[in-house]
Scaffold this motif. Structure first.
Motif, mmCIF file in Angstrom:
data_model
loop_
_atom_site.group_PDB
_atom_site.id
_atom_site.type_symbol
_atom_site.label_atom_id
_atom_site.label_comp_id
_atom_site.label_asym_id
_atom_site.label_seq_id
_atom_site.Cartn_x
_atom_site.Cartn_y
_atom_site.Cartn_z
ATOM 1 N N ILE B 225 0.827 -1.208 0.000
ATOM 2 C CA ILE B 225 0.000 0.000 0.000
ATOM 3 C C ILE B 225 0.864 1.262 0.000
ATOM 4 O O ILE B 225 0.609 2.203 -0.754
ATOM 5 C CB ILE B 225 -0.965 -0.038 1.208
ATOM 6 C CG1 ILE B 225 -1.981 -1.168 1.024
ATOM 7 C CG2 ILE B 225 -1.673 1.297 1.388
ATOM 8 C CD1 ILE B 225 -2.862 -1.419 2.215
ATOM 9 N N GLN B 226 1.925 1.259 0.818
ATOM 10 C CA GLN B 226 2.794 2.446 0.871
ATOM 11 C C GLN B 226 3.541 2.671 -0.436
ATOM 12 O O GLN B 226 3.724 3.801 -0.880
ATOM 13 C CB GLN B 226 3.805 2.310 2.014
ATOM 14 C CG GLN B 226 3.177 2.516 3.376
ATOM 15 C CD GLN B 226 4.193 2.417 4.497
ATOM 16 O OE1 GLN B 226 5.333 2.811 4.353
ATOM 17 N NE2 GLN B 226 3.773 1.869 5.614
ATOM 18 N N GLU B 229 1.201 4.071 -2.957
ATOM 19 C CA GLU B 229 0.991 5.489 -2.655
ATOM 20 C C GLU B 229 2.159 6.318 -3.205
ATOM 21 O O GLU B 229 1.952 7.357 -3.846
ATOM 22 C CB GLU B 229 0.886 5.651 -1.130
ATOM 23 C CG GLU B 229 0.287 6.953 -0.657
ATOM 24 C CD GLU B 229 -1.211 7.057 -0.926
ATOM 25 O OE1 GLU B 229 -1.921 6.058 -0.735
ATOM 26 O OE2 GLU B 229 -1.646 8.148 -1.331
ATOM 27 N N GLY B 232 2.024 6.715 -6.791
ATOM 28 C CA GLY B 232 0.838 7.422 -7.260
ATOM 29 C C GLY B 232 -0.200 6.520 -7.904
ATOM 30 O O GLY B 232 -0.980 6.969 -8.744
ATOM 31 N N MET B 234 -3.375 3.445 -7.207
ATOM 32 C CA MET B 234 -4.383 3.195 -6.186
ATOM 33 C C MET B 234 -4.189 1.811 -5.557
ATOM 34 O O MET B 234 -3.615 0.924 -6.164
ATOM 35 C CB MET B 234 -5.771 3.298 -6.815
ATOM 36 C CG MET B 234 -6.046 4.706 -7.349
ATOM 37 S SD MET B 234 -7.564 4.812 -8.310
ATOM 38 C CE MET B 234 -7.020 4.354 -9.941
ATOM 39 N N SER B 235 -4.670 1.678 -4.322
ATOM 40 C CA SER B 235 -4.479 0.406 -3.633
ATOM 41 C C SER B 235 -5.740 -0.007 -2.883
ATOM 42 O O SER B 235 -6.608 0.813 -2.590
ATOM 43 C CB SER B 235 -3.311 0.500 -2.654
ATOM 44 O OG SER B 235 -3.606 1.431 -1.641
ATOM 45 N N GLN B 244 -5.959 0.329 5.928
ATOM 46 C CA GLN B 244 -6.082 1.720 5.487
ATOM 47 C C GLN B 244 -5.073 2.625 6.189
ATOM 48 O O GLN B 244 -4.700 3.669 5.662
ATOM 49 C CB GLN B 244 -7.507 2.212 5.747
ATOM 50 C CG GLN B 244 -7.854 3.464 4.979
ATOM 51 C CD GLN B 244 -9.295 3.913 5.224
ATOM 52 O OE1 GLN B 244 -10.010 3.289 5.995
ATOM 53 N NE2 GLN B 244 -9.692 4.974 4.573
ATOM 54 N N ALA B 247 -2.272 3.678 4.153
ATOM 55 C CA ALA B 247 -2.577 4.325 2.876
ATOM 56 C C ALA B 247 -2.735 5.838 3.003
ATOM 57 O O ALA B 247 -2.745 6.392 4.096
ATOM 58 C CB ALA B 247 -3.847 3.725 2.291
ATOM 59 N N GLY B 248 -2.854 6.466 1.863
ATOM 60 C CA GLY B 248 -3.137 7.894 1.814
ATOM 61 C C GLY B 248 -4.326 8.124 0.898
ATOM 62 O O GLY B 248 -5.275 7.339 0.905
ATOM 63 N N ASP B 249 -4.238 9.153 0.074
ATOM 64 C CA ASP B 249 -5.363 9.518 -0.791
ATOM 65 C C ASP B 249 -5.664 8.497 -1.881
ATOM 66 O O ASP B 249 -6.724 8.532 -2.485
ATOM 67 C CB ASP B 249 -5.080 10.860 -1.474
ATOM 68 C CG ASP B 249 -5.206 11.995 -0.478
ATOM 69 O OD1 ASP B 249 -5.784 11.747 0.601
ATOM 70 O OD2 ASP B 249 -4.720 13.095 -0.770
ATOM 71 N N HIS B 250 -4.700 7.609 -2.165
ATOM 72 C CA HIS B 250 -4.904 6.653 -3.249
ATOM 73 C C HIS B 250 -5.580 5.371 -2.786
ATOM 74 O O HIS B 250 -5.657 4.402 -3.523
ATOM 75 C CB HIS B 250 -3.578 6.328 -3.934
ATOM 76 C CG HIS B 250 -3.026 7.489 -4.709
ATOM 77 N ND1 HIS B 250 -2.284 8.479 -4.118
ATOM 78 C CD2 HIS B 250 -3.143 7.829 -6.014
ATOM 79 C CE1 HIS B 250 -1.956 9.369 -5.038
ATOM 80 N NE2 HIS B 250 -2.472 9.007 -6.194
ATOM 81 N N TRP B 251 -6.036 5.366 -1.563
ATOM 82 C CA TRP B 251 -6.756 4.207 -1.025
ATOM 83 C C TRP B 251 -8.147 4.139 -1.648
ATOM 84 O O TRP B 251 -8.848 5.143 -1.738
ATOM 85 C CB TRP B 251 -6.872 4.366 0.487
ATOM 86 C CG TRP B 251 -7.820 3.420 1.158
ATOM 87 C CD1 TRP B 251 -9.119 3.669 1.479
ATOM 88 C CD2 TRP B 251 -7.542 2.107 1.610
ATOM 89 N NE1 TRP B 251 -9.662 2.575 2.100
ATOM 90 C CE2 TRP B 251 -8.723 1.604 2.194
ATOM 91 C CE3 TRP B 251 -6.401 1.288 1.574
ATOM 92 C CZ2 TRP B 251 -8.801 0.325 2.740
ATOM 93 C CZ3 TRP B 251 -6.478 0.021 2.118
ATOM 94 C CH2 TRP B 251 -7.670 -0.448 2.691
#
Lengths: 309, 361
Positions: B225-226, B229, B232, B234-235, B244, B247-251
């Motif tokens: 996930i990292q 991220e 750039g 998605m995960s 979660q 993760a960041g915004d791409h979750w």
């Protein structure tokens, strides 16, 4: 297959080779020094784990990955001194001591790192050299990476210079060839071997930290996944030469990246077969270069392997 | 306060660490023991189990929980279970697949202690098993991925190509196809459950090839996930809703076990003396698992679509594995109109559905 896809494949393998080869390279570079001093450190995997764990803990606590890198190196060095205590001062069997220390590291890092599993850290930043990074194809591969990528070549050069162009290096290599001769010529083999172990440990710790601080950015038990042993094999592959260790590290990392890139493109080759590639390469190189090994191997090591010490 | 101790285990030289909660002064209404194969803060499988136990403890005050982490799936686990029984445990959760046989041995020696094993395929009078089907969730995840992807390329990173994991991937790809006929899924086999560096490189390789949504079944989801991220892309998470956290915004979303209510019910039954040995396998409606909260990239339309699919899956109107289903070589695997035997899928799938590719043999 178009030219563009071939190019992107090569680019993917090349940058992957650097990313996945760096940890092994640093550890192998350290092991070159250690073996040049006549010691085989089979606990290198443990040394890397200690570096990875210590680095991650410090990064998580301080938020500064560079301080963490420093601590990781020192922790790796300190860990190797324990081996020194066993094999230099107490004259214990090197192979058994190394393996024992590895298991100690498994347990120790599992306990100390338990609270840090799943934590997030600021990893080492990606840096790039302006202008050069814009060179098509080559630029992003060669002139972009974290601090550990940019110090690979200087580190190998530095170790080469230390070993072959300084009195200290000459003394160290003398100890590795024959402790008796070194002692007779007024050197202190014990002190030199401790120094070699410490510097080797610094580099082993950095190798481990590359995994936890830069590449995977997590801490998890036994995350080195055998890279320490690969590094020990690489030293033989590099025939105890620091600059060749770069080639070895990149070849190894390249083999890993190559198989993952092939899988991502769904090439019809079994991933299980591809997973053997790094090992097959090492065996092949050993077979080809094997004839010269006696000549290149520090004489002191033969007593370790043949048990005539 | 947590008290910790460790012991050097096993003549094989394996060193494992155990973290035990202390004996509390007041007498507990029930002592529950739990063994975990990894760390309980791994953002993955073990943490999901741990959070279930915490939830049970919150629901039933007075329960004492003894947990041991990083217990190898060997005879050592028997010793740890015996230790828990000696401390008064009347309900024991051996929370990993490999603990099944050791648990059956301990269960035989202690008929007054109840054991609950996840995903076990054997039961005893005092050993029940539980699990949750996740394929419906993976179908929904596939729909989210299929609708959110820009490149129509999705990626899975797995430890090993075993039948139940391939079934998960197939459900995912079927979900993606149901909303996006161009969606393809590429599988990468890591050949190990734990090698974060290799997982990172696998994400890079997928991203280099235009994949823009990745998910995984490896021990800890953090690295995948990292790295996604950082690249750039998605995960999606697996095993634990807490994935979660990495993760960041791409979750996008994910599936996680929510064992709390089930564990609470089991503990209550043990205390009441009404517990019976069963194989309790939950489905989409049981609440043993849940879809993770959506990330900002998932559109309102997609969320609404998933809600509809969920309702029709629960009503049985929609079936994930309803034929015709073809594998990626074009062979008909589930005939038109038929619904695949689920047990059989989980135990013997060695193929990927149309649009999913990977070297799985």
């Amino acid at each position: 297959m178009t030219w563009a896809t071939v190019l992107s494949f090569i680019q993917g393998v090349a940058s992957g080779a650097i990313r996945s080869g760096a940890s092994i390279f640093y550890a192998a570079l350290g092991e070159v020094i250690v073996q040049r001093a006549g010691i085989v450190n089979l606990g290198l995997e443990g040394c890397m784990l200690v570096g990875a764990c210590a680095g991650f803990i410090v990064a998580s606590r301080t938020g500064n990955p560079y301080v963490a890198l420093l601590v990781a190196a020192v922790a790796g060095g300190a860990f190797n001194l324990v081996l020194g205590l066993l094999v230099i001062t107490r004259r214990a069997n090197q192979l058994a001591s190394g393996l024992t220390l590895l298991f100690l590291a498994y347990g120790l890092t599992s306990i100390l790192g338990a609270d840090y599993v799943g934590k997030r850290i600021n990893g080492l930043q990606q840096l790039s050299i302006p202008l050069l990074v814009d060179i098509p194809v080559v630029g992003p591969v060669l002139f972009q990476g974290d601090v550990l990528w940019f110090t690979m070549l200087p580190a190998a050069g530095c170790v080469w210079w230390l070993l072959y162009r300084t009195r200290w290096g000459l003394s160290l290599r003398t100890v590795g060839e024959s402790r008796v001769v070194a002692y007779a010529s007024g050197l202190s083999p014990r002190s030199l071997q401790y120094q070699a172990l410490f510097i080797g440990g610094l580099l082993g710790g950095v190798g481990g930290a590359q995994l936890s601080l830069s590449y995977a950015r997590v801490w998890i038990e036994q995350m080195t996944a055998g890279r320490g042993f690969i590094a020990v094999a690489l030293v033989i592959f590099a025939s105890w030469h620091p600059v060749r260790a770069i080639a070895g590290g990149l070849l190894f990392g390249g083999a890993i990246a190559f198989q993952l890139q092939l899988q991502a493109r769904n090439a019809s080759v079994s991933p299980f077969l591809l997973d053997m590639l790094p090992y097959v390469l090492t065996i092949a190189v050993l077979l080809i270069w094997g004839r010269n090994r006696q000549y290149q191997m520090p004489q002191g090591l033969s007593s370790v392997f043949e048990g005539t010490d | 306060m947590r008290f910790r101790w460790f012991s050097l285990l096993s003549s094989a030289g394996i060193v494992a660490a155990l973290f035990l909660t202390p004996a509390q002064a007041q007498t507990a209404t029930l002592v529950v023991g739990a063994l975990h194969v990894g760390s309980v803060n791994d953002n993955g499988y073990n943490q999901a189990m741990h959070e279930g136990l915490l939830n049970m403890q919150a629901n039933l005050p007075g329960i004492r929980v003894i947990e041991a982490e990083q217990v190898p799936e060997s005879a050592d686990s028997e010793r740890v279970m015996e230790n828990m029984v000696a401390q008064g445990a009347k309900l024991v959760f051996p929370q990993s697949f490999g603990y099944l046989d050791p648990a059956l041995n301990v269960a035989q020696r202690h008929p007054d202690v109840i054991f609950e094993h996840p995903a076990g395929y054997k039961q005893a009078a005092n050993l029940g098993t539980f699990w949750s089907d996740t394929t419906s969730f993976e179908y929904l995840m596939g729909q989210v991925a299929g609708r959110t992807t820009k490149t129509n390329k999705l990626g899975w990173i797995i430890g090993f190509p075993i039948p139940n994991i391939l079934t998960s991937i197939n459900a995912f790809q079927l979900g993606a196809l149901s909303v996006n006929p161009k969606a393809v899924t590429q599988v990468i086999v890591d050949n190990t459950w734990v090698d974060p560096a290799k997982e990172a490189e696998a994400v890079n390789a997928l991203a280099d090839n235009g994949v823009d949504v990745v998910t995984m079944i490896v021990d800890s989801p953090s690295t995948v996930i990292q790295t996604a991220e950082a690249r750039g892309i998605m995960s999606m998470g697996f095993h634990c809703l807490c994935a979660q956290n990495a993760a960041g915004d791409h979750w996008l979303t994910g599936v996680g076990f929510t064992w709390g209510p089930l564990f609470t019910r089991m503990a209550q039954q043990v205390m009441d003396g009404t517990w019976k040995s069963t194989n309790d396998v939950g489905n989409l409606a049981s609440g043993y698992a849940a879809l993770a909260p959506y990330g900002p990239l998932v559109s309102e339309d997609t969320r609404a679509l998933v809600d509809t699919s969920k309702a029709t899956l629960i009503s049985g109107e929609l079936q994930v594995f309803r034929g015709p289903i073809y594998d990626n070589s074009g062979r008909l695997r589930v005939p038109d109109g038929q619904i695949a035997n689920f047990e059989e899928l989980l135990n013997s799938t060695d193929w990927l559905v149309q649009g999913a590719t990977g070297q799985i043999s």
